[in-house]
Motif scaffolding. Sequence first.
Motif, PDB file in Angstrom:
ATOM      1  N   LEU A 120       0.759  -1.288  -0.088  1.00  0.00           N
ATOM      2  CA  LEU A 120       0.034  -0.047  -0.114  1.00  0.00           C
ATOM      3  C   LEU A 120       0.790   1.292   0.200  1.00  0.00           C
ATOM      4  N   THR A 121       2.146   1.253   0.464  1.00  0.00           N
ATOM      5  CA  THR A 121       2.810   2.250   0.682  1.00  0.00           C
ATOM      6  C   THR A 121       3.407   2.561  -0.662  1.00  0.00           C
ATOM      7  N   LEU A 122       3.871   1.341  -1.263  1.00  0.00           N
ATOM      8  CA  LEU A 122       4.422   1.661  -2.850  1.00  0.00           C
ATOM      9  C   LEU A 122       3.288   2.338  -3.713  1.00  0.00           C
ATOM     10  N   LEU A 123       2.025   1.770  -3.355  1.00  0.00           N
ATOM     11  CA  LEU A 123       0.914   2.140  -4.423  1.00  0.00           C
ATOM     12  C   LEU A 123       0.659   3.837  -3.867  1.00  0.00           C
ATOM     13  N   THR A 124       0.639   4.135  -2.691  1.00  0.00           N
ATOM     14  CA  THR A 124       0.662   5.535  -2.247  1.00  0.00           C
ATOM     15  C   THR A 124       1.474   6.486  -3.074  1.00  0.00           C
ATOM     16  N   ALA A 125       2.889   5.614  -3.008  1.00  0.00           N
ATOM     17  CA  ALA A 125       3.969   6.582  -3.550  1.00  0.00           C
ATOM     18  C   ALA A 125       3.879   6.660  -4.966  1.00  0.00           C
ATOM     19  N   VAL A 126       3.186   6.023  -5.905  1.00  0.00           N
ATOM     20  CA  VAL A 126       2.836   5.958  -7.212  1.00  0.00           C
ATOM     21  C   VAL A 126       1.980   6.989  -7.433  1.00  0.00           C
ATOM     22  N   LEU A 127       1.033   6.911  -6.774  1.00  0.00           N
ATOM     23  CA  LEU A 127      -0.149   7.970  -6.777  1.00  0.00           C
ATOM     24  C   LEU A 127       0.310   9.277  -6.493  1.00  0.00           C
ATOM     25  N   VAL A 128       1.079   9.598  -5.722  1.00  0.00           N
ATOM     26  CA  VAL A 128       1.744  10.776  -5.081  1.00  0.00           C
ATOM     27  C   VAL A 128       2.342  11.212  -6.382  1.00  0.00           C
ATOM     28  N   GLY A 153       1.654  11.524 -15.715  1.00  0.00           N
ATOM     29  CA  GLY A 153       0.882  11.543 -14.522  1.00  0.00           C
ATOM     30  C   GLY A 153      -0.627  10.914 -14.757  1.00  0.00           C
ATOM     31  N   PHE A 154      -1.142  11.395 -15.930  1.00  0.00           N
ATOM     32  CA  PHE A 154      -2.525  10.766 -16.282  1.00  0.00           C
ATOM     33  C   PHE A 154      -2.576   9.128 -16.600  1.00  0.00           C
ATOM     34  N   ALA A 155      -1.562   9.035 -17.181  1.00  0.00           N
ATOM     35  CA  ALA A 155      -1.261   7.444 -17.611  1.00  0.00           C
ATOM     36  C   ALA A 155      -1.040   6.515 -16.185  1.00  0.00           C
ATOM     37  N   ILE A 156      -0.077   7.238 -15.260  1.00  0.00           N
ATOM     38  CA  ILE A 156       0.208   6.529 -13.808  1.00  0.00           C
ATOM     39  C   ILE A 156      -1.300   6.489 -13.233  1.00  0.00           C
ATOM     40  N   LEU A 157      -2.017   7.569 -13.188  1.00  0.00           N
ATOM     41  CA  LEU A 157      -3.246   7.556 -12.288  1.00  0.00           C
ATOM     42  C   LEU A 157      -4.187   6.660 -12.804  1.00  0.00           C
ATOM     43  N   GLY A 158      -4.347   6.526 -14.276  1.00  0.00           N
ATOM     44  CA  GLY A 158      -5.308   5.442 -14.697  1.00  0.00           C
ATOM     45  C   GLY A 158      -4.772   4.093 -14.410  1.00  0.00           C
ATOM     46  N   ALA A 159      -3.237   3.800 -14.480  1.00  0.00           N
ATOM     47  CA  ALA A 159      -3.049   2.393 -13.962  1.00  0.00           C
ATOM     48  C   ALA A 159      -3.321   2.124 -12.534  1.00  0.00           C
ATOM     49  N   SER A 160      -2.981   3.089 -11.733  1.00  0.00           N
ATOM     50  CA  SER A 160      -3.238   3.050 -10.275  1.00  0.00           C
ATOM     51  C   SER A 160      -4.858   2.877 -10.301  1.00  0.00           C
ATOM     52  N   GLY A 161      -5.561   3.631 -10.974  1.00  0.00           N
ATOM     53  CA  GLY A 161      -6.990   3.181 -10.611  1.00  0.00           C
ATOM     54  C   GLY A 161      -7.276   2.004 -10.953  1.00  0.00           C
ATOM     55  N   TRP A 239      12.169   7.669  -2.386  1.00  0.00           N
ATOM     56  CA  TRP A 239      11.887   6.865  -1.404  1.00  0.00           C
ATOM     57  C   TRP A 239      11.720   5.359  -1.862  1.00  0.00           C
ATOM     58  N   VAL A 240      11.004   5.428  -3.314  1.00  0.00           N
ATOM     59  CA  VAL A 240      10.418   4.034  -3.788  1.00  0.00           C
ATOM     60  C   VAL A 240      11.675   3.395  -4.367  1.00  0.00           C
ATOM     61  N   LEU A 241      12.594   4.166  -4.988  1.00  0.00           N
ATOM     62  CA  LEU A 241      13.924   3.584  -5.405  1.00  0.00           C
ATOM     63  C   LEU A 241      15.010   3.118  -4.129  1.00  0.00           C
ATOM     64  N   GLY A 242      14.860   4.042  -3.320  1.00  0.00           N
ATOM     65  CA  GLY A 242      15.756   3.704  -2.224  1.00  0.00           C
ATOM     66  C   GLY A 242      15.280   2.320  -1.436  1.00  0.00           C
ATOM     67  N   PHE A 243      13.956   1.977  -1.441  1.00  0.00           N
ATOM     68  CA  PHE A 243      13.456   0.987  -0.920  1.00  0.00           C
ATOM     69  C   PHE A 243      13.525  -0.348  -1.713  1.00  0.00           C
ATOM     70  N   LEU A 244      13.272  -0.252  -2.933  1.00  0.00           N
ATOM     71  CA  LEU A 244      13.144  -1.487  -3.849  1.00  0.00           C
ATOM     72  C   LEU A 244      14.675  -1.937  -3.862  1.00  0.00           C
ATOM     73  N   LEU A 245      15.733  -1.180  -3.966  1.00  0.00           N
ATOM     74  CA  LEU A 245      16.983  -1.665  -4.041  1.00  0.00           C
ATOM     75  C   LEU A 245      17.589  -2.314  -3.108  1.00  0.00           C
ATOM     76  N   PRO A 246      17.630  -3.788  -2.825  1.00  0.00           N
ATOM     77  CA  PRO A 246      18.231  -4.345  -1.976  1.00  0.00           C
ATOM     78  C   PRO A 246      19.864  -4.101  -1.472  1.00  0.00           C
ATOM     79  N   GLY A 247      20.226  -4.072  -0.452  1.00  0.00           N
ATOM     80  CA  GLY A 247      21.600  -3.900   0.122  1.00  0.00           C
ATOM     81  C   GLY A 247      21.754  -2.284   0.239  1.00  0.00           C
ATOM     82  N   ALA A 248      20.976  -1.546   0.064  1.00  0.00           N
ATOM     83  CA  ALA A 248      21.200  -0.176   0.229  1.00  0.00           C
ATOM     84  C   ALA A 248      20.509   0.237   1.710  1.00  0.00           C
ATOM     85  N   PRO A 249      21.288   0.203   2.870  1.00  0.00           N
ATOM     86  CA  PRO A 249      20.724   0.490   3.942  1.00  0.00           C
ATOM     87  C   PRO A 249      20.072   1.848   4.179  1.00  0.00           C
TER      88      PRO A 249
END
Length: 313
Positions: A120-128, A153-161, A239-249
């Motif tokens: 849900l946090t990743l989805l929220t970040a995409v919406l933001v 933005g419209f494309a991402i909102l559509g996909a998120s919807g 935030w999204v990229l930092g979270f998704l990359l494993p090994g980056a504390p």
Amino acid sequence: MRRLAAIILVVAAVAFLAHHLYGAVRAGDLPDQVDWSLTAALAAVYGLVLALGGLNWGLLLGGLGHALPRLTAVSILLVSQIGKYLPGNVGHLVGRVGLAKAYGVPVALAVLAVSGEIALTLLTAVLVCAIGLLFAPDLVGLTGGVGQPGWIGFAILGASGLVLAGLMALPRLVPSLPAALRRRLEGAVAISPRTAFTFIALQGGQFVVQGGIVGGLAVALGEPFPPLAQTTTLFAVAWVLGFLLPGAPGGLGVREALLVAGFAPLLGPGPAVALSLLLRLVTVLGDGMGFVIGSLLARRIRLRRECAGDQGA
């Protein structure tokens, strides 16, 4: 192979940041003063945002049928958050499950809540990010020079919807699916749409506040406050990229590199580098303050439980 690729990306991000820092130092482009009082205040605000994250996680646990007292949920998140600085970038999640177990939360349920929180946090970040692209069409550093990225933005909102619509329809579809697939999806539908939408709204507010913190740090460096849509969007992407990359504390290096790339066209290379490093300092201080406060809360909760046990004996 995946881990090796992640390590290469982290090294490249750190090298990118070091290159820009070296160039700013040589050019004398770094800000010559910092408002440390404002910086400390913003670190405290960041700590409060973490506490709100604890309430949000408690919301998910309650939605799964195992409500915790609000202060307990906040304490668990604040104490475990420090684990994100361990290699692997998952220590805070593992720690949260372990701490929740000590308060009687079944491990399977805590894992489900953490998994739901991540999704849900990743989805929220995409919406933001999508909304930010609609209201901040000058995100040159983020969009690679695209002048009007509103269509993105419209494309991402559509996909998120479509994703949100799928989440709402999933509870009705699961019973009719094959048994093997149904077992895999039963956990996903355990969080009700109402709980999910409440989480997204609260998490979205947290991203906006964190974007405000980024803007405040620009002011602390003597720069004008950037557009809130831009600071929020760039923070969410970082935030999204930092979270998704494993090994980056804690997303170390990755988030800073993206913030430099995003803010350099607006503030200049030197201030952008200083801003990214100052934000890292603020988040570390905020996490540290959160750990201390969470530990004090945990001690208070433990003493109250012991007193209650003595009175019942």
